[in-house]
Design a protein around this motif. Structure first.
Motif: not given
Length: 253
Positions: A19-21, A60-61, A110-111, A213-215
């Motif tokens: 996604d996104g930056p 993934d996030a 990310g991890l 909300a995260r999703a």
């Protein structure tokens, strides 16, 4: 440009898109400037989406936070098991993306975000604190994008220009610089929406609401942001401008 080349480019973007930056997005797959469109036509919005990346990084996030809440619920509100579930999903995603050939730096970052969130929640014992990292990074991202616009280095231009290996040529095009600044405000809005929603849910200690909300505010919001910013970018450019892939050099005097 041959139609077969355009089809080949679209196929490559579909196979390799993430996604996104950055802070919140991941412009992981640059377009190929050698096969850029000859004019600013209807393929431009899709080209911007290809440059900024697709749905994979957004998905993934969102998965580790969802895994945290699932583990937390199934273990009768144990933040320890929730953290274990989030790390397990994060490690599995990292291994899968590395096997696909994704850049190690993006995977590690990310991890690392998942690990930091797990450490925080284990230290505080409050499940909602797992989402503090997302809240903080989105607030920092909104501030960074605003500052970039004010100092005339709009981050959308930086990201796209870097991906297209344009160096600083896009900044020497006044029309394109202005268009990137206008389109960057769309990205500011994206982060502000997340901060507002996350802040309300965090204050209410609504753990399940934070996961939803995260999703909901990950891939769908990023997809909308890319589409709207592409539209704003095109609308902000003069009608005769060749598009963001072809910055105009200032006339020599």
């Amino acid at each position: 440009m041959r139609s077969s080349d355009a089809g080949e480019e679209g196929g490559q973007d579909h196979r390799r898109g993430p996604d996104g930056p950055g802070s919140s997005g991941d412009p992981d797959v640059p377009g190929d400037p050698a096969r850029a469109p000859e004019r600013a036509d209807d393929t431009e919005p899709e080209s911007l989406a290809a440059v900024l990346g697709g749905w994979r990084a957004s998905t993934d996030a969102a998965l580790p936070p969802i895994a945290f809440v699932v583990g937390w619920l199934l273990s009768d509100s144990s933040v320890g098991w929730g953290a274990v579930a989030a790390m397990a999903v994060g490690l599995a995603l990292a291994g899968y993306r590395l096997a696909q050939g994704k850049r190690p730096r993006a995977v590690v970052l990310g991890l690392l975000g998942v690990a930091v969130a797990a450490v925080i929640v284990l230290r505080t014992g409050r499940a909602a604190d797992f989402f503090l990292v997302q809240l903080a990074t989105n607030a920092a991202s909104a501030l960074a994008w605003i500052v970039s616009i004010v100092i005339r280095w709009p981050l959308l231009g930086v990201v796209v220009g870097t991906a297209l290996r344009q160096r600083g040529r896009w900044r020497r095009d006044p029309a394109l610089l202005h268009a990137y600044a206008m389109a960057s405000w769309v990205w500011v809005g994206q982060y502000v929406v997340r901060v507002a929603v996350f802040s309300v849910l965090y204050a209410a200690d609504a753990v399940l609401g934070l996961a939803v909300a995260r999703a909901a505010l990950t891939w769908p919001l990023v997809a909308a942001c890319v589409a709207v910013s592409a539209w704003v970018l095109r609308r902000s450019l003069p009608a005769d401008h060749p598009g963001f892939r072809r910055p105009r050099e200032p006339a020599s005097t």
